[in-house]
Design a protein around this motif. Structure first.
Motif, short mmCIF file in Angstrom:
data_model
loop_
_atom_site.label_atom_id
_atom_site.label_comp_id
_atom_site.label_asym_id
_atom_site.label_seq_id
_atom_site.Cartn_x
_atom_site.Cartn_y
_atom_site.Cartn_z
N ILE A 1 2.37 -13.79 3.20
CA ILE A 1 1.71 -15.08 3.35
C ILE A 1 0.29 -15.00 2.82
O ILE A 1 -0.27 -16.00 2.37
CB ILE A 1 1.73 -15.55 4.83
CG1 ILE A 1 1.20 -16.98 4.94
CG2 ILE A 1 0.98 -14.58 5.72
CD1 ILE A 1 1.94 -17.99 4.10
N ARG A 2 -0.30 -13.81 2.81
CA ARG A 2 -1.66 -13.64 2.27
C ARG A 2 -1.70 -14.00 0.79
O ARG A 2 -2.68 -14.55 0.30
CB ARG A 2 -2.14 -12.20 2.45
CG ARG A 2 -2.13 -11.69 3.87
CD ARG A 2 -3.30 -12.25 4.68
NE ARG A 2 -3.43 -11.52 5.92
CZ ARG A 2 -2.93 -11.90 7.10
NH1 ARG A 2 -2.24 -13.04 7.18
NH2 ARG A 2 -3.10 -11.18 8.19
N ALA B 1 0.86 -1.18 0.00
CA ALA B 1 0.00 0.00 0.00
C ALA B 1 0.90 1.23 0.00
O ALA B 1 1.94 1.25 0.66
CB ALA B 1 -0.90 0.00 1.24
N ILE B 2 0.53 2.25 -0.76
CA ILE B 2 1.38 3.43 -0.91
C ILE B 2 0.61 4.68 -0.53
O ILE B 2 -0.54 4.87 -0.94
CB ILE B 2 1.90 3.56 -2.36
CG1 ILE B 2 2.74 2.34 -2.75
CG2 ILE B 2 2.73 4.84 -2.53
CD1 ILE B 2 3.19 2.33 -4.19
N VAL B 3 1.22 5.54 0.25
CA VAL B 3 0.68 6.86 0.54
C VAL B 3 1.81 7.86 0.33
O VAL B 3 2.96 7.61 0.69
CB VAL B 3 0.11 6.94 1.98
CG1 VAL B 3 1.17 6.62 3.01
CG2 VAL B 3 -0.50 8.31 2.25
N VAL B 4 1.48 8.99 -0.30
CA VAL B 4 2.50 9.98 -0.67
C VAL B 4 2.29 11.26 0.13
O VAL B 4 1.16 11.77 0.24
CB VAL B 4 2.43 10.29 -2.18
CG1 VAL B 4 3.49 11.32 -2.56
CG2 VAL B 4 2.60 9.01 -3.00
N HIS C 1 -2.24 -4.40 5.30
CA HIS C 1 -2.53 -4.57 3.89
C HIS C 1 -2.19 -5.99 3.47
O HIS C 1 -1.34 -6.65 4.08
CB HIS C 1 -1.70 -3.55 3.09
CG HIS C 1 -1.98 -3.51 1.63
ND1 HIS C 1 -1.18 -4.12 0.70
CD2 HIS C 1 -2.99 -2.94 0.92
CE1 HIS C 1 -1.65 -3.92 -0.51
NE2 HIS C 1 -2.75 -3.21 -0.41
N VAL C 2 -2.86 -6.49 2.43
CA VAL C 2 -2.64 -7.86 1.98
C VAL C 2 -1.17 -8.12 1.65
O VAL C 2 -0.68 -9.25 1.76
CB VAL C 2 -3.54 -8.19 0.78
CG1 VAL C 2 -3.16 -7.36 -0.43
CG2 VAL C 2 -3.51 -9.68 0.44
N VAL D 1 7.10 -2.89 7.31
CA VAL D 1 6.81 -4.30 7.05
C VAL D 1 6.21 -4.92 8.30
O VAL D 1 6.79 -4.83 9.39
CB VAL D 1 8.08 -5.06 6.64
CG1 VAL D 1 7.75 -6.53 6.35
CG2 VAL D 1 8.74 -4.41 5.43
N ASP D 2 5.03 -5.54 8.15
CA ASP D 2 4.44 -6.32 9.24
C ASP D 2 5.23 -7.62 9.33
O ASP D 2 5.16 -8.47 8.44
CB ASP D 2 2.97 -6.59 8.96
CG ASP D 2 2.28 -7.25 10.15
OD1 ASP D 2 2.83 -8.22 10.70
OD2 ASP D 2 1.16 -6.83 10.51
N ASN D 3 5.96 -7.80 10.42
CA ASN D 3 6.93 -8.89 10.53
C ASN D 3 6.27 -10.25 10.76
O ASN D 3 6.97 -11.27 10.78
CB ASN D 3 7.91 -8.59 11.68
CG ASN D 3 9.20 -9.36 11.56
OD1 ASN D 3 9.75 -9.52 10.47
ND2 ASN D 3 9.69 -9.87 12.69
#
Length: 326
Positions: free
Chosen positions: A172-173, A9-12, A58-59, A266-268
């Motif tokens: 993993i998703r 997912a990107i936010v600027v 996010h996935v 990063v969700d670890n």
């Protein structure tokens, strides 16, 4: 780089931000308190994206924020611990976001437990499986898979990028649907052990950790503990399942070429990460990232922690060492 798979997912950030850095040591509670207050200066769109990611990742297992302030930069240092003349804007930025996700911590074997760590290519480590390598790809792993107090999030802030250095990611998703039912069943069973990263051993001999599953939790939305270099299955079926997961990760990953001002979260427990090989010049212009680790809370690691530095000791002392040599 994008292999056609799910990207972060990107936010600027479109707002010019100018942070006032405190006259305090980086990692001190005064500096961290100031970082907590600085969070309010980030645009609402960024704060909302971070909060949403914290609540439900996010996935892809990753969030990329672009355009964050990093301050004035000197030449890239030749090693992670070389003193520099840079200001502390990037450190404030990194810790502000870290505090939105939990509690920033250091690990004593990782550059002495520094809360903010410089990641730069070094000539000594070009061919090794460490963060300062460059000539070899970093294999896919979650951060500190072997650790009882592994971070919940890994944050990478890019000060200087390299167009050929790609941070690789696999969630993993996305990988799960590509695994057979038998493989998934095996990965949910405690039939795997993980060795300790060499940087945590300090001369002690490596040992394999306790039995553990690779996948845990909801069978449709599991969490993952995986290290392609350090993890093994304890029997043939378990090892075959681990290899099937490794192949699926290789086949269904994406990549991000980080640029100046990019922050990758990063969700670890959801995504593994790695890095492509690249060719540094060692002339002061090379890729320069800053890293911090975030845990959900400080209570869980309290017996193993001094301040914000987790001190857990791994491995077995060599017979030639005295008890205090380590």
């Amino acid at each position: 780089m994008n292999t056609g798979h799910i990207t972060p997912a990107i936010v600027v950030n479109h707002v010019a931000l100018h942070f006032v850095t405190p006259e305090a040591e980086i990692g001190s509670e005064v500096f961290i308190d100031h970082a907590t207050q600085t969070l309010a200066q980030l645009p609402e769109s960024i704060r909302s994206a971070i909060a949403q990611f914290h609540q439900e990742p996010h996935v892809s297992g990753a969030l990329l924020i672009k355009g964050l302030p990093i301050g004035q930069l000197p030449e890239t240092p030749p090693t992670p611990t070389t003193p520099t003349s840079k200001d502390h804007t990037s450190e404030l930025t990194l810790l502000a976001v870290a505090k939105a996700l939990g509690e920033p911590v250091g690990y004593k074997p990782e550059l002495g437990g520094r809360l903010i760590q410089n990641l730069v290519p070094t000539q000594a480590n070009q061919d090794r499986q460490v963060s300062t390598s460059s000539k070899v790809p970093l294999m896919f792993h979650i951060e500190a898979a072997f650790h009882p107090h592994r971070p919940a999030y890994l944050l990478l802030l890019c000060l200087k990028g390299d167009a050929n250095a790609v941070t690789t990611l696999a969630s993993i998703r996305e990988v799960l649907p590509h695994l057979s039912d038998d493989v998934k069943k095996t990965l949910f069973e405690p039939r795997f052990r993980t060795a300790v990263d060499e940087s945590y051993l300090n001369g002690r001999t490596n040992v394999l950790g306790e039995l553990m599953p690779v996948l845990s939790g909801d069978t449709e939305r599991p969490t993952m503990v995986f290290d392609a270099d350090l993890m093994v299955g304890i029997d043939d079926e378990a090892q075959a399942a681990l290899m099937a997961l490794s192949r699926a990760v290789e086949a269904h990953h994406t990549g991000v070429c980080l640029e100046t001002g990019d922050l990758l979260i990063v969700d670890n427990a959801v995504a593994v990460h790695g890095r492509s090989q690249y060719n540094p010049r060692f002339d002061g212009t090379d890729r320069w990232l800053q890293r911090t680790f975030v845990v959900d809370n400080l209570q869980a690691s309290a017996p193993d922690r001094e301040g914000r530095v987790i001190m857990t000791v791994f491995g077995e002392a060599l017979e030639s060492h005295s008890p205090r040599a380590d």
